[in-house]
Design a protein around this motif. Structure first.
Motif, PDB file in Angstrom:
ATOM      1  N   LEU A   1      21.847 -10.588  43.094  1.00 15.13           N
ATOM      2  CA  LEU A   1      23.242 -10.946  43.386  1.00 15.13           C
ATOM      3  C   LEU A   1      24.087 -10.569  42.177  1.00 15.13           C
ATOM      4  O   LEU A   1      23.822 -11.019  41.068  1.00 15.13           O
ATOM      5  CB  LEU A   1      23.375 -12.442  43.674  1.00 15.13           C
ATOM      6  N   VAL A   2      25.094  -9.722  42.387  1.00 10.29           N
ATOM      7  CA  VAL A   2      26.026  -9.359  41.328  1.00 10.29           C
ATOM      8  C   VAL A   2      27.434  -9.768  41.745  1.00 10.29           C
ATOM      9  O   VAL A   2      27.709  -9.957  42.930  1.00 10.29           O
ATOM     10  CB  VAL A   2      25.991  -7.848  41.016  1.00 10.29           C
ATOM     11  N   ASP A   3      28.307  -9.884  40.764  1.00 12.58           N
ATOM     12  CA  ASP A   3      29.691 -10.249  41.061  1.00 12.58           C
ATOM     13  C   ASP A   3      30.506  -9.005  41.403  1.00 12.58           C
ATOM     14  O   ASP A   3      30.384  -7.961  40.750  1.00 12.58           O
ATOM     15  CB  ASP A   3      30.318 -10.956  39.862  1.00 12.58           C
ATOM     16  N   GLY A   4      31.343  -9.121  42.431  1.00  9.94           N
ATOM     17  CA  GLY A   4      32.114  -7.982  42.894  1.00  9.94           C
ATOM     18  C   GLY A   4      33.172  -7.517  41.915  1.00  9.94           C
ATOM     19  O   GLY A   4      33.587  -6.352  41.950  1.00  9.94           O
ATOM     20  N   TYR A   5      33.622  -8.388  41.027  1.00  6.54           N
ATOM     21  CA  TYR A   5      34.595  -8.018  39.997  1.00  6.54           C
ATOM     22  C   TYR A   5      33.888  -7.472  38.763  1.00  6.54           C
ATOM     23  O   TYR A   5      34.217  -6.404  38.254  1.00  6.54           O
ATOM     24  CB  TYR A   5      35.448  -9.222  39.624  1.00  6.54           C
ATOM     25  N   GLY A   6      32.871  -8.187  38.278  1.00  2.34           N
ATOM     26  CA  GLY A   6      32.209  -7.793  37.056  1.00  2.34           C
ATOM     27  C   GLY A   6      31.381  -6.533  37.182  1.00  2.34           C
ATOM     28  O   GLY A   6      31.247  -5.768  36.230  1.00  2.34           O
ATOM     29  N   SER A   7      30.805  -6.288  38.376  1.00  2.00           N
ATOM     30  CA  SER A   7      29.907  -5.140  38.568  1.00  2.00           C
ATOM     31  C   SER A   7      30.507  -4.100  39.505  1.00  2.00           C
ATOM     32  O   SER A   7      29.780  -3.398  40.213  1.00  2.00           O
ATOM     33  CB  SER A   7      28.556  -5.630  39.108  1.00  2.00           C
ATOM     34  N   TYR A   8      31.817  -3.973  39.500  1.00  3.30           N
ATOM     35  CA  TYR A   8      32.495  -3.102  40.461  1.00  3.30           C
ATOM     36  C   TYR A   8      32.208  -1.620  40.227  1.00  3.30           C
ATOM     37  O   TYR A   8      32.414  -0.788  41.122  1.00  3.30           O
ATOM     38  CB  TYR A   8      34.010  -3.338  40.397  1.00  3.30           C
ATOM     39  N   GLU A   9      31.726  -1.231  39.029  1.00  2.00           N
ATOM     40  CA  GLU A   9      31.529   0.177  38.727  1.00  2.00           C
ATOM     41  C   GLU A   9      30.186   0.724  39.222  1.00  2.00           C
ATOM     42  O   GLU A   9      29.925   1.919  39.097  1.00  2.00           O
ATOM     43  CB  GLU A   9      31.645   0.412  37.216  1.00  2.00           C
ATOM     44  N   LEU A  10      29.320  -0.124  39.766  1.00  2.00           N
ATOM     45  CA  LEU A  10      28.033   0.364  40.251  1.00  2.00           C
ATOM     46  C   LEU A  10      28.230   1.415  41.346  1.00  2.00           C
ATOM     47  O   LEU A  10      29.016   1.222  42.270  1.00  2.00           O
ATOM     48  CB  LEU A  10      27.197  -0.796  40.798  1.00  2.00           C
ATOM     49  N   SER A  11      27.496   2.499  41.237  1.00  2.00           N
ATOM     50  CA  SER A  11      27.635   3.569  42.223  1.00  2.00           C
ATOM     51  C   SER A  11      26.843   3.253  43.482  1.00  2.00           C
ATOM     52  O   SER A  11      25.896   2.457  43.465  1.00  2.00           O
ATOM     53  CB  SER A  11      27.137   4.897  41.634  1.00  2.00           C
ATOM     54  N   ARG A  12      27.208   3.894  44.571  1.00  2.00           N
ATOM     55  CA  ARG A  12      26.471   3.714  45.829  1.00  2.00           C
ATOM     56  C   ARG A  12      25.034   4.185  45.687  1.00  2.00           C
ATOM     57  O   ARG A  12      24.121   3.600  46.261  1.00  2.00           O
ATOM     58  CB  ARG A  12      27.175   4.483  46.945  1.00  2.00           C
TER      59      ARG A  12
END
Length: 425
Positions: free
Chosen positions: A86-97
């Motif tokens: 589980l990651v946070d949508g704000y903090g980890s927004y840069e993760l690529s598809r």
């Protein structure tokens, strides 16, 4: 389409609903300093996992640290281990598809807390973030602290590398942590893992308390345990906290402790990652210094820790800063400890920081601006008094936890159907 949790998941959450007030004996804890100690310990635990890994974090970067974690998770999933992230949508927004797809295709259940859409290229889902950093492996080993998964927690990152802490935990309290994280993701363990760790044997003689903060039933639990420790302090208080701007009651407890002769010391950022952090904290300096609180600014690099100790037994470590976001808005998790050995280890570490890496803050002499500083301090102090009330007026919505999916070439999905559920916390 959103759908209600299945009956087994709902039953699991109801069965293990806990309050943040129950001490658990029989544990062992190891203090981990910075990414150099934390990342290898977590990756090794995941690589050794036999049945289950549950990981949640605010930030997961796609750098060498994220790649090493991804490799460990892929290896575990490939061995048939039940892996949840589980990651946070704000903090980890840069993760690529591509990064996420690789995990999902290996069988990892990858969830995002409150995934938000950018507006004109900017993230707007700033408030009420999932700020916890927890890992649980096989129901036997847990990690809690303030360290995110990024190369900026390693010394070779350079002058802006962060100073931070986490702890590795074994013993009966791990089961409480595990129950919490499954409840948080709105899921029940895999059937063959349902009783994993239930009969954990004592791993030491440390008493611990797993404490969380949410926007529902446990809004001030972490702050309440801090304040209780401050009220009973008799000899010393040391708090090292990255983002320091607490409320009125917390400031009052610090001042009262110092005024009755307790050696109260704060380690705050001297080289902040965000300049506004130091500016805000300095507004409180005069008010605290006049009561006898000693303030040290850590100047080697940005301080990101969230640790504290009181006297020779009480200590805490976790994800919660002492600022409005952590105390009034974000979802946080700390472990509170009653143990002389752990307290002594943490004290030795923080004492080293104060002696070799900090600059003591000296009270400004009285002068032409002294009266203005007093007025400023008075105003800030009483603004803080009402912040918890104001926080309730800030924009709120019902966060969701989305199970990520990947589009296959034939137009279908290669994972489970996306499930958006109301956040349990």
């Amino acid at each position: 389409m959103p759908h209600a949790p299945t009956r087994p998941a709902a039953a699991w959450r109801q069965r293990f609903q806990r309050h943040n007030s129950r001490w658990t004996a029989g544990n062992s804890l190891k203090l981990l300093e910075n990414g150099e100690e934390f990342f290898p310990a977590v990756n090794q635990a995941i690589q050794s996992a036999q049945r289950e890994v549950v990981l949640e974090t605010f930030i997961l970067f796609e750098d060498k640290v994220g790649a090493a974690l991804q490799e460990a998770l892929l290896d575990a999933a490939g061995r048939g281990v039940d892996v949840h992230v589980l990651v946070d949508g704000y903090g980890s927004y840069e993760l690529s598809r591509g990064f996420i797809a690789k995990l999902i295709q290996a069988g990892v259940k990858f969830r995002v807390f409150d995934p938000g859409q950018k507006v004109m290229g900017k993230r707007i889902n700033v408030l009420r973030r999932m700020h916890r950093k927890i890992v649980v492996v096989d129901g036997e080993l847990a990690f809690i602290g303030g360290i995110n998964y990024g190369a900026d927690h390693l010394a070779d990152f350079g002058p802006t590398a962060k100073q931070d802490y986490a702890t590795a935990i074994r013993g009966p309290v791990v089961q409480r942590i595990r129950e919490f994280v499954f409840r948080a993701i709105g899921e029940s363990p895999r059937e063959d893992n349902r009783n994993l760790g239930r009969d954990a044997q004592p791993a030491g003689d440390v008493e611990t308390l797993f404490v969380t903060r949410d926007n529902h039933r446990h809004r001030n639990d972490i702050e309440r345990h801090y304040q209780a420790a401050l009220r009973t302090a008799r000899e010393r208080v040391i708090i090292a906290n990255a983002y320091f701007f607490p409320g009125y009651r917390f400031i009052r407890a610090l001042r009262r402790a110092a005024l009755r002769g307790v050696d109260v010391r704060l380690i705050l950022q001297g080289e902040p990652d965000m300049p506004i952090v130091k500016t805000a904290a300095k507004l409180l300096y005069d008010h605290l210094l006049r009561a006898g609180v000693k303030i040290y600014e850590y100047c080697d690099r940005p301080l990101h820790g969230k640790v504290a100790l009181v006297d020779d037994q009480w200590a805490t470590i976790g994800s919660s800063n002492l600022d409005p976001l952590s105390l009034s808005l974000n979802l946080e998790a700390n472990i509170v400890v009653r143990d002389r050995a752990f307290n002594a280890t943490l004290h030795e570490n923080l004492d080293r920081l104060m002696k070799h890496s900090c600059t003591p803050v000296v009270p400004e002499p009285e002068g032409r601006w002294h009266g203005l500083r007093l007025v400023r301090s008075y105003c800030v102090f009483h603004v803080l008094r009402w912040f918890p009330t104001w926080a309730g007026w800030l924009p709120r919505h019902k966060p969701t936890i989305a199970l990520a999916r990947v589009q296959a070439e034939d137009g279908g999905t290669v994972d489970e159907e996306t499930a958006a559920r109301a956040a349990a916390t």
